[in-house]
Scaffold this active site. Sequence first.
Site: not given
Length: 342
Positions: A33, A177, A219, A261-263, A292
Amino acid sequence: MAENQLYRTAQALVVPGKGILAADESDGTIKKRFDSIGVESTEDNRRAYRELLFTTKGADEFISGVILFDETIRQTSSLGTRFAELLASNGIVPGIKVDKGAKPLAHAQGETVTEGLDGLRQRLEEYRGLGARFAKWRATYSVTEEQPSDYCVWTNAHALARYAALCQEVGLVPIVEPEVLMDGPHTIERSYHVTARVLNAVYTELFDQRVDVAGTLLKPNMVLSGYNAPDRAGPDEVAEWTVRCFLRHVPAGVPGIVFLSGGQADEEATANLNAMNARGSHPWQLSFSYGRALQAPALKAWGGKAENVEAGQRAYYHRAKMNGAARTGMYAPEMEREAATA
Ligand code: 13P
């Protein structure tokens, strides 16, 4: 009663109008990041960035909990307050990522199993002492024509349940998750099918290992078209497939589903969550636990410069507010523009 405490924590995390900030990037992930904004990943820079997020005024209107990384739960702010304490004093529940990452699964080319069970009981006790009240463990599954294999699905489900049982034993709410990755050209139907298989295995193992699902949160990924699919489904279709999948495979006793959100682009993640909540009430709270999608604009606005802290905080506050609106189905894309001109 220990159970009551688990239920109370789980419910506080999915209180209407609020969701979770995932700020638990491992050393490798935060470096990626920071690389994207040309900032070196030093301990000081990581602390400065996390401090920006955790001291954003008013974020507690929309943020119920924050997931921390091992380094962060031990760090203090520039004023000397431990981050976990600082969050708790603003009514935000501190949590901790406890898995040790997805590693290659033996005899299963291209698939992974998440490690971190050895010594976990002691680590959980220590984290509880450091102020954590919930934990997170992430398993990942790639989608191809052959994957995920049953072997990968069940091995990860078993580990997720072992982790969840240990968490409940020490009074931490486990966030379970299982992330079906959305890289690739697969259709939304394929995403639905794989997500359903994964959830079926996860809840079978959770029950077999005596986990009380009322003291857990799920999640998951949303059910999306693969990122390289030719015709990607929009929010209404995503909401339809996702809610259908979860109604069939997640017990009503689970207090909340907090999506990753996974991208997805940040506004896409907000619009998709909003479309689900706009469909009316569901057996569980439908909320967010975004990394993200909550942080990307803030990271960019900050750019590693002390003079940009306020701009970074404005960007983070704005995304938190938009996702807070999506918790009740009241989000509209026009709200993005109104805020930009305010
Ligand atoms: P993203 O929302 O960026 O997918 O991160 C959430 C998370 O915690 C992944 O484990």
